[in-house]
Design a protein around this motif. Structure first.
Motif, PDB file in Angstrom:
ATOM      1  N   ALA A 257      45.537  30.582  35.585  1.00 58.17           N
ATOM      2  CA  ALA A 257      44.371  30.126  36.360  1.00 58.17           C
ATOM      3  C   ALA A 257      43.086  30.693  35.770  1.00 58.17           C
ATOM      4  O   ALA A 257      42.064  30.002  35.696  1.00 58.17           O
ATOM      5  CB  ALA A 257      44.515  30.548  37.822  1.00 58.17           C
ATOM      6  N   GLY A 258      43.124  31.956  35.350  1.00 55.61           N
ATOM      7  CA  GLY A 258      41.952  32.583  34.753  1.00 55.61           C
ATOM      8  C   GLY A 258      41.566  31.927  33.444  1.00 55.61           C
ATOM      9  O   GLY A 258      40.376  31.768  33.144  1.00 55.61           O
ATOM     10  N   LEU A 259      42.569  31.525  32.672  1.00 57.99           N
ATOM     11  CA  LEU A 259      42.299  30.870  31.388  1.00 57.99           C
ATOM     12  C   LEU A 259      41.597  29.533  31.624  1.00 57.99           C
ATOM     13  O   LEU A 259      40.648  29.174  30.932  1.00 57.99           O
ATOM     14  CB  LEU A 259      43.624  30.690  30.626  1.00 57.99           C
ATOM     15  CG  LEU A 259      43.596  30.234  29.166  1.00 57.99           C
ATOM     16  CD1 LEU A 259      43.388  28.749  28.985  1.00 57.99           C
ATOM     17  CD2 LEU A 259      42.573  31.032  28.327  1.00 57.99           C
ATOM     18  N   ARG A 260      42.075  28.812  32.642  1.00 60.16           N
ATOM     19  CA  ARG A 260      41.463  27.517  32.969  1.00 60.16           C
ATOM     20  C   ARG A 260      40.016  27.702  33.440  1.00 60.16           C
ATOM     21  O   ARG A 260      39.129  26.957  33.035  1.00 60.16           O
ATOM     22  CB  ARG A 260      42.304  26.803  34.035  1.00 60.16           C
ATOM     23  CG  ARG A 260      41.766  25.460  34.464  1.00 60.16           C
ATOM     24  CD  ARG A 260      42.766  24.700  35.313  1.00 60.16           C
ATOM     25  NE  ARG A 260      43.867  24.169  34.510  1.00 60.16           N
ATOM     26  CZ  ARG A 260      43.806  23.042  33.799  1.00 60.16           C
ATOM     27  NH1 ARG A 260      42.702  22.305  33.816  1.00 60.16           N
ATOM     28  NH2 ARG A 260      44.829  22.635  33.089  1.00 60.16           N
ATOM     29  N   LEU A 261      39.779  28.735  34.253  1.00 65.37           N
ATOM     30  CA  LEU A 261      38.403  29.011  34.699  1.00 65.37           C
ATOM     31  C   LEU A 261      37.507  29.347  33.510  1.00 65.37           C
ATOM     32  O   LEU A 261      36.361  28.888  33.427  1.00 65.37           O
ATOM     33  CB  LEU A 261      38.397  30.184  35.690  1.00 65.37           C
ATOM     34  CG  LEU A 261      38.960  29.889  37.080  1.00 65.37           C
ATOM     35  CD1 LEU A 261      39.098  31.187  37.874  1.00 65.37           C
ATOM     36  CD2 LEU A 261      38.064  28.902  37.823  1.00 65.37           C
TER      37      LEU A 261
ATOM     38  N   SER B 119      40.730  43.147  38.228  1.00 65.02           N
ATOM     39  CA  SER B 119      41.440  42.466  39.315  1.00 65.02           C
ATOM     40  C   SER B 119      41.647  43.387  40.510  1.00 65.02           C
ATOM     41  O   SER B 119      42.066  42.934  41.576  1.00 65.02           O
ATOM     42  CB  SER B 119      42.805  41.971  38.819  1.00 65.02           C
ATOM     43  OG  SER B 119      43.632  43.073  38.471  1.00 65.02           O
ATOM     44  N   GLY B 120      41.418  44.661  40.314  1.00 67.02           N
ATOM     45  CA  GLY B 120      41.674  45.626  41.384  1.00 67.02           C
ATOM     46  C   GLY B 120      43.104  46.130  41.406  1.00 67.02           C
ATOM     47  O   GLY B 120      43.463  46.975  42.242  1.00 67.02           O
TER      48      GLY B 120
ATOM     49  N   LEU C 115      43.455  46.281  30.000  1.00 66.54           N
ATOM     50  CA  LEU C 115      42.843  47.278  30.879  1.00 66.54           C
ATOM     51  C   LEU C 115      41.758  46.637  31.740  1.00 66.54           C
ATOM     52  O   LEU C 115      41.640  46.926  32.935  1.00 66.54           O
ATOM     53  CB  LEU C 115      42.261  48.431  30.052  1.00 66.54           C
ATOM     54  CG  LEU C 115      41.769  49.631  30.859  1.00 66.54           C
ATOM     55  CD1 LEU C 115      42.900  50.226  31.700  1.00 66.54           C
ATOM     56  CD2 LEU C 115      41.188  50.693  29.923  1.00 66.54           C
ATOM     57  N   ARG C 116      40.990  45.721  31.149  1.00 63.82           N
ATOM     58  CA  ARG C 116      39.972  45.013  31.947  1.00 63.82           C
ATOM     59  C   ARG C 116      40.629  44.159  33.028  1.00 63.82           C
ATOM     60  O   ARG C 116      40.102  44.026  34.131  1.00 63.82           O
ATOM     61  CB  ARG C 116      39.116  44.119  31.051  1.00 63.82           C
ATOM     62  CG  ARG C 116      38.047  44.872  30.281  1.00 63.82           C
ATOM     63  CD  ARG C 116      37.002  43.937  29.697  1.00 63.82           C
ATOM     64  NE  ARG C 116      36.228  44.650  28.686  1.00 63.82           N
ATOM     65  CZ  ARG C 116      36.437  44.550  27.374  1.00 63.82           C
ATOM     66  NH1 ARG C 116      37.345  43.726  26.905  1.00 63.82           N
ATOM     67  NH2 ARG C 116      35.724  45.251  26.528  1.00 63.82           N
ATOM     68  N   THR C 117      41.759  43.564  32.686  1.00 70.57           N
ATOM     69  CA  THR C 117      42.464  42.755  33.685  1.00 70.57           C
ATOM     70  C   THR C 117      42.973  43.635  34.821  1.00 70.57           C
ATOM     71  O   THR C 117      42.844  43.288  36.000  1.00 70.57           O
ATOM     72  CB  THR C 117      43.630  41.996  33.040  1.00 70.57           C
ATOM     73  OG1 THR C 117      43.141  41.209  31.956  1.00 70.57           O
ATOM     74  CG2 THR C 117      44.323  41.089  34.048  1.00 70.57           C
TER      75      THR C 117
ATOM     76  N   ALA D 208      37.767  39.028  33.462  1.00 67.20           N
ATOM     77  CA  ALA D 208      36.998  39.062  34.709  1.00 67.20           C
ATOM     78  C   ALA D 208      37.281  37.854  35.594  1.00 67.20           C
ATOM     79  O   ALA D 208      36.942  37.850  36.784  1.00 67.20           O
ATOM     80  CB  ALA D 208      35.506  39.117  34.387  1.00 67.20           C
ATOM     81  N   LEU D 209      37.888  36.820  35.029  1.00 66.81           N
ATOM     82  CA  LEU D 209      38.131  35.577  35.779  1.00 66.81           C
ATOM     83  C   LEU D 209      39.577  35.445  36.257  1.00 66.81           C
ATOM     84  O   LEU D 209      39.929  34.447  36.884  1.00 66.81           O
ATOM     85  CB  LEU D 209      37.782  34.374  34.886  1.00 66.81           C
ATOM     86  CG  LEU D 209      36.304  34.246  34.486  1.00 66.81           C
ATOM     87  CD1 LEU D 209      36.135  33.157  33.435  1.00 66.81           C
ATOM     88  CD2 LEU D 209      35.452  33.947  35.706  1.00 66.81           C
ATOM     89  N   ILE D 210      40.424  36.414  35.944  1.00 67.08           N
ATOM     90  CA  ILE D 210      41.857  36.302  36.274  1.00 67.08           C
ATOM     91  C   ILE D 210      42.092  36.761  37.713  1.00 67.08           C
ATOM     92  O   ILE D 210      41.862  37.931  38.029  1.00 67.08           O
ATOM     93  CB  ILE D 210      42.712  37.131  35.294  1.00 67.08           C
ATOM     94  CG1 ILE D 210      42.539  36.594  33.870  1.00 67.08           C
ATOM     95  CG2 ILE D 210      44.172  37.106  35.720  1.00 67.08           C
ATOM     96  CD1 ILE D 210      43.279  37.401  32.812  1.00 67.08           C
ATOM     97  N   PRO D 211      42.567  35.862  38.592  1.00 64.61           N
ATOM     98  CA  PRO D 211      42.793  36.252  39.986  1.00 64.61           C
ATOM     99  C   PRO D 211      44.170  36.891  40.193  1.00 64.61           C
ATOM    100  O   PRO D 211      45.110  36.621  39.441  1.00 64.61           O
ATOM    101  CB  PRO D 211      42.709  34.915  40.732  1.00 64.61           C
ATOM    102  CG  PRO D 211      43.159  33.889  39.741  1.00 64.61           C
ATOM    103  CD  PRO D 211      42.796  34.415  38.366  1.00 64.61           C
ATOM    104  N   VAL D 212      44.254  37.721  41.211  1.00 56.77           N
ATOM    105  CA  VAL D 212      45.540  38.275  41.636  1.00 56.77           C
ATOM    106  C   VAL D 212      46.260  37.214  42.457  1.00 56.77           C
ATOM    107  O   VAL D 212      45.619  36.475  43.222  1.00 56.77           O
ATOM    108  CB  VAL D 212      45.298  39.540  42.485  1.00 56.77           C
ATOM    109  CG1 VAL D 212      46.597  40.076  43.038  1.00 56.77           C
ATOM    110  CG2 VAL D 212      44.582  40.591  41.650  1.00 56.77           C
TER     111      VAL D 212
END
Ligand SMILES: [Mg+2]
Length: 216
Positions: free
Chosen positions: A18-22, A122-123, A116-118, A82-86
């Motif tokens: 989903a993050g890749l698509r965003l 993502s928290g 690490l950023r993911t 930064a765009l990858i959702p949990v």
């Protein structure tokens, strides 16, 4: 068997696809490209398995971009994580496991900075006792050593067993089995590859895997 569970990151705890698509949609808007180009980018990414030098080389050539491959890649390394959702239910599930005495770790293949950023963006980091990233440790799943590092960061070892949960038949299930762990395969819609030792459980998402652990 001790209450240790190791999870894969991409497309297990977080929705990399989903993050890749965003990211592709954002890229195409900024560059004046269209929806068909988004689809091309998603396809060319190969679910993250196509080497990035190849992907960004094809991207630059196809859209005749003035940017260098290294510049495109550098921008992606910051923006995509930064765009990858949990996945829904993951924070609650991990919180419940830890409340029940489980050590919760992460074992992921990928670049150290991107993963690490993911994890932090993502928290997810707040819900984990420890993690091991292949790019930081110079060893990749399915090598047992990456699982050993993750277990150690969780304050334990693999000698008392545990679980490995992920969407890759070879890296996660095969690697987990080689590390002496029980396994859950998160089935994203494919068939189990014939000839490989089967996992202990198959679930449609990680949320059902939480129930398997809590029931045990
Ligand atoms: Mg994965």
């Amino acid at each position: 068997m001790q209450r240790l569970v190791l999870f894969d990151l991409d497309n297990t705890l977080v929705d990399r696809a989903a993050g890749l698509r965003l990211w592709a949609q954002e890229f195409c808007v900024r560059r004046g490209l269209g929806q068909a180009d988004v689809e091309w980018m998603v396809e060319a990414d190969g679910d993250g398995l196509v080497p990035k030098e190849i992907f960004f080389g094809e991207l630059r050539d196809r859209f005749r971009l003035p940017d260098s491959v290294s510049s495109l890649w550098a921008q992606y390394r910051v923006r995509h994580p930064a765009l990858i959702p949990v996945f829904p239910g993951v924070p609650a599930g991990l919180t419940r496991l830890r409340a029940e005495g489980w050590k919760v770790g992460l074992v992921t293949n990928g670049f150290a900075d991107v993963q690490l950023r993911t994890i932090t963006g993502s928290g997810m980091g707040a819900y984990l006792d420890g993690w091991a990233i292949s790019g930081a440790e110079d060893v990749r799943k399915p090598d047992r050593r990456l699982f050993e590092i993750a277990a150690r960061r969780c304050g334990t070892t693999l000698s008392d067993g545990g679980w490995m949960i992920g969407d890759s038949a070879t890296s996660d299930v095969g690697g987990g089995q080689a590390a002496g762990l029980r396994t859950v395969w998160v089935d994203r819609g494919g068939a189990w590859p014939s000839g490989l030792p089967v996992p202990d459980h198959v679930t449609p998402s990680v949320v059902e895997a939480f129930a398997v652990l809590l029931a045990g």
